[in-house]
Design a protein around this motif. Structure first.
Motif, short mmCIF file in Angstrom:
data_model
loop_
_atom_site.label_atom_id
_atom_site.label_comp_id
_atom_site.label_asym_id
_atom_site.label_seq_id
_atom_site.Cartn_x
_atom_site.Cartn_y
_atom_site.Cartn_z
N UNK A 247 -5.02 13.44 62.36
CA UNK A 247 -3.99 12.59 62.59
C UNK A 247 -2.72 12.78 61.45
N UNK A 248 -1.56 12.78 61.94
CA UNK A 248 -0.58 12.65 60.65
C UNK A 248 -0.40 11.61 59.81
N UNK A 249 0.02 11.97 58.65
CA UNK A 249 0.20 10.70 57.88
C UNK A 249 1.36 9.69 58.33
N UNK B 6 -9.73 18.17 57.84
CA UNK B 6 -9.77 17.11 59.13
C UNK B 6 -11.37 16.98 59.13
N UNK B 7 -12.10 17.90 59.52
CA UNK B 7 -13.64 18.02 59.90
C UNK B 7 -14.39 17.64 58.82
N UNK C 287 -13.89 15.21 71.64
CA UNK C 287 -15.07 15.01 71.13
C UNK C 287 -15.21 14.96 69.50
N UNK C 288 -14.27 15.78 68.85
CA UNK C 288 -14.25 15.86 67.53
C UNK C 288 -13.23 15.18 66.76
N UNK C 289 -12.31 14.68 67.48
CA UNK C 289 -11.36 13.93 66.81
C UNK C 289 -11.58 12.52 66.60
N UNK D 137 -0.74 14.74 66.48
CA UNK D 137 -2.11 14.77 66.58
C UNK D 137 -2.41 16.29 65.96
N UNK D 138 -3.33 16.44 65.06
CA UNK D 138 -3.71 17.60 64.41
C UNK D 138 -4.98 17.76 64.85
N UNK D 139 -5.72 18.95 64.95
CA UNK D 139 -7.12 19.31 65.33
C UNK D 139 -7.82 18.49 64.46
#
Ligand SMILES: [Zn+2]
Length: 250
Positions: A133-135, A170-171, A211-213, A128-130
Motif C-alpha cells: 500500500x502507498x504511503x 512488502x512481502x 491472497x497476498x496483500x 496499491x502496490x503488489x
C-alpha cells in the motif's frame, strides 16, 4: 494491446500501453530518457500522457517529452503545474488509443491521486502496490482504505500496473504479520527468484493480491485477531490504519 514496463529512477516503473498500430500512451513519466529509449526500441508513436499524481518521480519527464511530441497530458488538478493540460476527476471518461479509461479518485497517498481503468488495466500509481500500500503523505488511512475498497470492486483479472518495485519489501512485511500464511511465503520465494533475474514483479492481478496483500484482507478474521486480539478496533478501516502504521515502522 501490449503493456510495457520501463524501469526508471531508483525503483519506479513508467508504463507504456500500445495498440497494434504502434501507438502508445505513457503513464507517469518520472524521467524522459528511458521513455525516449523505449519509444525508439519499440518504434512507437505516443498519443497521450497520463498522470496519477503530482510527485516528481511521476511527472518530471513531462516537459522533455513535450519538447519532442505534441501530446495531451491528462491528470488531476494537483498536476496542473506539472504539465497536465486536461484536468480530470472521479467518474470522467477519457478516450485514448481507441480505449475508454474511467478516472477513479483514489486519495490517500496524495489527496488528488487518481487511477485510470480500462479493463483489464488499472494504472494505480502509488495507491496499491503488489503485496502493499502507498504511503500516506497527504491523506488519511480511512481515505486510503476507501480507495482500496474501490479497487477491490474491479474484476479479479484486473491487471494492477503499480508505479514502484516494492514487492519483496512488502512481502517481508506481510510475512511478519501473517507468518502462518503459506501463500505469502511461497509467493515471496517466487518473487525472490524473479528479482534475482531482474524481472519486474508487476503488473499483478487483483485475484492474486486478494491472497497476498494484507491491506486488501482487512475483512480476514485471522488477520483481525492477530492485529486486534482484544477486539477494540471494531471497524475494518482501523485494522487497515494499524497495518499502515506497522509498515511505516517495519
Ligand atoms: Zn508518489
Amino acid at each position: 494491446m501490449n503493456l510495457i514496463s520501463i524501469p526508471a529512477l531508483r525503483d519506479n516503473y513508467i508504463w507504456l500501453l500500445q495498440n497494434d498500430r504502434q501507438e502508445c500512451i505513457i503513464v507517469d513519466p518520472g524521467e524522459s530518457a528511458p521513455v525516449f529509449a523505449a519509444l525508439a526500441e519499440h518504434q512507437l508513436t505516443p498519443k497521450a500522457i497520463l498522470l496519477t499524481h503530482h510527485h516528481h518521480d511521476h511527472v518530471d519527464g513531462v516537459p522533455d517529452l513535450l519538447t519532442r511530441f505534441d501530446l495531451p497530458v491528462y491528470g488531476p488538478l494537483e498536476t496542473a503545474d506539472k504539465g497536465a493540460d486536461h484536468i480530470i476527476g472521479d467518474g470522467d471518461r477519457i478516450n485514448v488509443l481507441d480505449l475508454t479509461f474511467l478516472v477513479m479518485s483514489l486519495p490517500g497517498h496524495t489527496l488528488g491521486h487518481i487511477g485510470f481503468y480500462s479493463a483489464p488495466y488499472l494504472f494505480c500509481g502509488d495507491t496499491v502496490f503488489s503485496a502493499g500500500c502507498g504511503r500516506l503523505f497527504e491523506g488519511t488511512a480511512q481515505q486510503m482504505y476507501d480507495s482500496f475498497q474501490k479497487v477491490k470492486q474491479l474484476p479479479p483479472d484486473t491487471l494492477l500496473c503499480c508505479a514502484h518495485e516494492y514487492t519483496l519489501a512488502n512481502l517481508a512485511f506481510a510475512r511478519s504479520i501473517m507468518p502462518q500464511y503459506d501463500e505469502i511465503a511461497a509467493y515471496e520465494r517466487e518473487i525472490k527468484q524473479l528479482r534475482a533475474k531482474n524481472q519486474p514483479s508487476v503488473p499483478t492481478t487483483l485475484r492474486l493480491e486478494g491472497k497476498i496483500n494484507v491491506f486488501l484482507r482487512c475483512h480476514d478474521i485471522d488477520l483481525q485477531n492477530k492485529l486486534d486480539p482484544h477486539n477494540t478496533l471494531h471497524e475494518e478501516w482501523r485494522i487497515f490504519a494499524l497495518l499502515r502504521e506497522k509498515k511505516d515502522h517495519f
